[in-house]
Design an enzyme around this catalytic site. Structure first.
Site, PDB file in Angstrom:
ATOM      1  N   LYS A  10      31.323  48.578 -15.970  1.00  0.00           N
ATOM      2  CA  LYS A  10      31.594  47.539 -14.975  1.00  0.00           C
ATOM      3  C   LYS A  10      32.382  48.161 -13.848  1.00  0.00           C
ATOM      4  O   LYS A  10      33.068  49.184 -14.043  1.00  0.00           O
ATOM      5  CB  LYS A  10      32.412  46.400 -15.590  1.00  0.00           C
TER       6      LYS A  10
HETATM    7  P1  NAD Z   1      28.725  34.536  -7.431  1.00  0.00           P
HETATM    8  O1  NAD Z   1      29.767  35.174  -6.624  1.00  0.00           O
HETATM    9  O2  NAD Z   1      27.344  34.454  -6.896  1.00  0.00           O
HETATM   10  O3  NAD Z   1      29.148  33.045  -7.833  1.00  0.00           O
HETATM   11  C1  NAD Z   1      30.394  32.731  -8.393  1.00  0.00           C
HETATM   12  C2  NAD Z   1      30.600  31.252  -8.162  1.00  0.00           C
HETATM   13  O4  NAD Z   1      31.770  30.828  -8.844  1.00  0.00           O
HETATM   14  C3  NAD Z   1      30.795  30.894  -6.682  1.00  0.00           C
HETATM   15  O5  NAD Z   1      30.093  29.698  -6.404  1.00  0.00           O
HETATM   16  C4  NAD Z   1      32.279  30.669  -6.580  1.00  0.00           C
HETATM   17  O6  NAD Z   1      32.634  29.806  -5.511  1.00  0.00           O
HETATM   18  C5  NAD Z   1      32.535  30.052  -7.933  1.00  0.00           C
HETATM   19  N1  NAD Z   1      33.937  30.057  -8.333  1.00  0.00           N
HETATM   20  C6  NAD Z   1      34.868  31.012  -8.151  1.00  0.00           C
HETATM   21  N2  NAD Z   1      36.056  30.584  -8.626  1.00  0.00           N
HETATM   22  C7  NAD Z   1      35.837  29.361  -9.139  1.00  0.00           C
HETATM   23  C8  NAD Z   1      36.660  28.409  -9.771  1.00  0.00           C
HETATM   24  N3  NAD Z   1      37.956  28.649  -9.986  1.00  0.00           N
HETATM   25  N4  NAD Z   1      36.106  27.230 -10.172  1.00  0.00           N
HETATM   26  C9  NAD Z   1      34.793  26.977  -9.967  1.00  0.00           C
HETATM   27  N5  NAD Z   1      33.972  27.844  -9.368  1.00  0.00           N
HETATM   28  C10 NAD Z   1      34.487  29.013  -8.965  1.00  0.00           C
HETATM   29  O7  NAD Z   1      28.741  35.304  -8.833  1.00  0.00           O
HETATM   30  P2  NAD Z   1      27.631  35.335  -9.954  1.00  0.00           P
HETATM   31  O8  NAD Z   1      26.904  36.611  -9.824  1.00  0.00           O
HETATM   32  O9  NAD Z   1      26.899  34.057  -9.989  1.00  0.00           O
HETATM   33  O10 NAD Z   1      28.531  35.468 -11.262  1.00  0.00           O
HETATM   34  C11 NAD Z   1      29.088  34.328 -11.894  1.00  0.00           C
HETATM   35  C12 NAD Z   1      29.489  34.694 -13.314  1.00  0.00           C
HETATM   36  O11 NAD Z   1      28.338  35.151 -14.028  1.00  0.00           O
HETATM   37  C13 NAD Z   1      30.512  35.826 -13.426  1.00  0.00           C
HETATM   38  O12 NAD Z   1      31.319  35.588 -14.554  1.00  0.00           O
HETATM   39  C14 NAD Z   1      29.637  37.044 -13.661  1.00  0.00           C
HETATM   40  O13 NAD Z   1      30.333  38.105 -14.300  1.00  0.00           O
HETATM   41  C15 NAD Z   1      28.583  36.449 -14.573  1.00  0.00           C
HETATM   42  N6  NAD Z   1      27.327  37.185 -14.624  1.00  0.00           N
HETATM   43  C16 NAD Z   1      26.615  37.447 -13.485  1.00  0.00           C
HETATM   44  C17 NAD Z   1      25.412  38.120 -13.575  1.00  0.00           C
HETATM   45  C18 NAD Z   1      24.543  38.363 -12.369  1.00  0.00           C
HETATM   46  O14 NAD Z   1      23.400  38.821 -12.557  1.00  0.00           O
HETATM   47  N7  NAD Z   1      24.959  38.049 -11.162  1.00  0.00           N
HETATM   48  C19 NAD Z   1      24.950  38.556 -14.828  1.00  0.00           C
HETATM   49  C20 NAD Z   1      25.701  38.268 -15.962  1.00  0.00           C
HETATM   50  C21 NAD Z   1      26.881  37.569 -15.845  1.00  0.00           C
END
Ligand code: NAD
Length: 454
Positions: A146
């Protein structure tokens, strides 16, 4: 607006899990011993404590010897770099960047890069370790890594983000490579950020699309990658629904974190016929029991940036969002958002963990007691890394698959992974989370032993 806490009916697998020797009270005590709440912390323990807790519990059950366990407690390699950038205020701001490679026994390291002010080395360690188990559960040939930069990405201009992305790549490129370590997007990073990073790497090594995944389609990105994590969550729902007695047309759901993962999960759940009744992002939360159109909300956020101003839904507090009476809750924001102080308010039948480490062990134990069926991060959000694997394979061959091929192959792997883990959970009368860790750890330990690494 908060609805009353309800105790959903338990599914057979949960009832069996209750007979497990790992009692709920014991889990709570162990969780407490592992870390207490610190002021200002969302959860009662850090993401690193959360992942270590689940790892230790599974390693104990598997009787992994202590000397071997120690190898997996710490990452193999940690790189910390300084990223000074001149921002539009004409001042130099210094950020810290991390790339942490947890374990590479099963293949090149793989994991996203997060831009967020709360990024710190322990959080990146936790996320790297989770990737090791996740790639093993999905059975894709990668290790776990990561990365992150502790910059306030949401406040930065595009040119500033580009400067940070390029500087980060310049400083960590020596430990990366298509056969060494392949980054991908995570919170606040996207296809554009991957494009800048690929371009920067190419200046030193020549055009190398397989250096990162989640790239734009125009730059050898894969069809279906952007949607894949959300789509994978929906594949999990489809596997679990019959056993929970849920039919899509009668299913309501709530999404915490309407970003990449959350919005795609919502749009694809809606295509199945499910109804979204609540959503949130970093700005706040909204609710409408008659339904919030997932596509319209996505378009609105892309234009205006503020979920809370979406017409046709009322603004509620983020705490009330979790308490909405619904069938499915999809946490898709940050780690530790479901903790011992709010788990009891949750009123859904099933949680599909789109986010990484959204649930602390104490919360997990409370949810288990309440009969909530939890599909854990380590399997539920693997769609992203599985589609990244497809992108990497396509890049190595400079060949492109159709979106249909990607989605079908993704579905096959997600279903297989759900069934492997579910069978193990039934066999050992444990939760899906514990079973997923058993499957993942066994595969990694076997690979490490066969290589002669341990
Ligand atoms: P992103 O940046 O696209 O979206 C994150 C979202 O969470 C945003 O809408 C943001 O405003 C919101 N957010 C932040 N703080 C918040 C809070 N306190 N309360 C409510 N909403 C809040 O990121 P993403 O890529 O969608 O990732 C989201 C989660 O999924 C993370 O934990 C990431 O590690 C996990 N994840 C992502 C992927 C991927 O392919 N992008 C894969 C596996 C896991």
């Amino acid at each position: 607006m908060a609805t009353k806490t309800k105790a959903p009916e338990k599914v057979p697998q949960q009832e069996e899990a209750e007979k497990s020797p790992i009692a709920v009270e014991e889990a709570k005590r162990e969780a407490e011993a592992a870390g207490r709440a610190k002021p200002g912390q969302r959860a009662e323990m850090s993401n690193l404590d959360i992942v270590r807790f689940y790892f230790d519990r599974a390693a104990e059950r598997l009787k992994v010897p202590e000397d071997v366990r120690v190898v997996f407690w710490e990452p193999y390699r940690e790189v910390t770099v300084q990223i000074p950038v001149k921002l539009s205020d004409n001042k130099v701001h210094v950020y810290s960047g991390y790339r942490i490679q947890h374990n590479g026994a099963r293949g090149p390291y793989k994991g996203g890069i997060r831009f967020h002010p709360e990024v710190d080395i322990d959080e990146v360690r936790a996320l790297a370790s989770l990737m090791t188990w996740k790639t093993a559960v999905a059975n894709v040939p990668f290790g776990g890594a990561k990365g992150g930069v502790n910059c306030p990405a949401e406040e930065l201009e595009r040119s500033e983000l580009q400067a940070i992305a390029r500087s980060f790549m310049d400083k960590v490129e020596k430990v990366l490579g298509p056969t060494r370590d392949i980054p991908a997007p995570d919170v606040n990073t996207n296809a554009q950020v991957m494009a800048w990073m690929m371009d920067e790497y190419g200046k030193l090594h020549g055009h190398t699309p397989a250096i990162c995944t989640g790239k734009p389609i125009a730059l050898e990105g894969s069809y279906g990658r952007e949607q894949a994590t959300g789509r994978g969550c929906v594949y999990m729902f489809r596997e679990a629904a019959p056993q929970l007695g849920l039919t899509p047309s009668d299913t309501t759901f709530v999404v915490q974190g309407y970003g990449n993962v959350g919005s795609w999960a919502a749009k694809i759940m809606q295509q199945l016929g499910c109804r979204m009744i609540g959503a949130s992002d970093a700005h706040g939360a909204i609710r409408n029991d008659a339904g919030i159109d997932a596509d319209d909300l996505d378009t609105f956020i892309a234009k205006s940036g503020k979920l809370t101003e979406f017409a046709g839904a009322e603004e509620i507090s983020p705490d009330d969002l979790l308490a909405i009476d619904c069938d499915v809750l999809i946490p898709a924001a940050l780690g530790g958002m479901i903790h011992e102080h709010n788990a009891d308010t949750i009123a859904c039948k099933v949680i599909i963990e789109g986010a990484n480490s959204p649930t602390t062990p104490a919360a997990d134990a409370i949810l288990h007691e309440k009969g909530v069926f939890v599909i854990p991060d380590v399997m539920a959000n693997a769609g992203g890394v599985i589609a990244s694997y497809f992108e990497w394979v396509q890049n190595l061959q400079h060949f492109r698959w159709t979106e249909r091929e990607v989605n079908d192959k993704l579905g096959t792997i997600m279903r297989r992974s759900y069934r492997d883990v579910s069978a193990r959970a039934k066999e050992e009368k444990i939760s899906l989370r514990d079973a997923a860790y058993l499957v993942g750890i066994e595969r990694v330990v076997e690979a490490a032993r066969t290589r002669g690494y341990v």
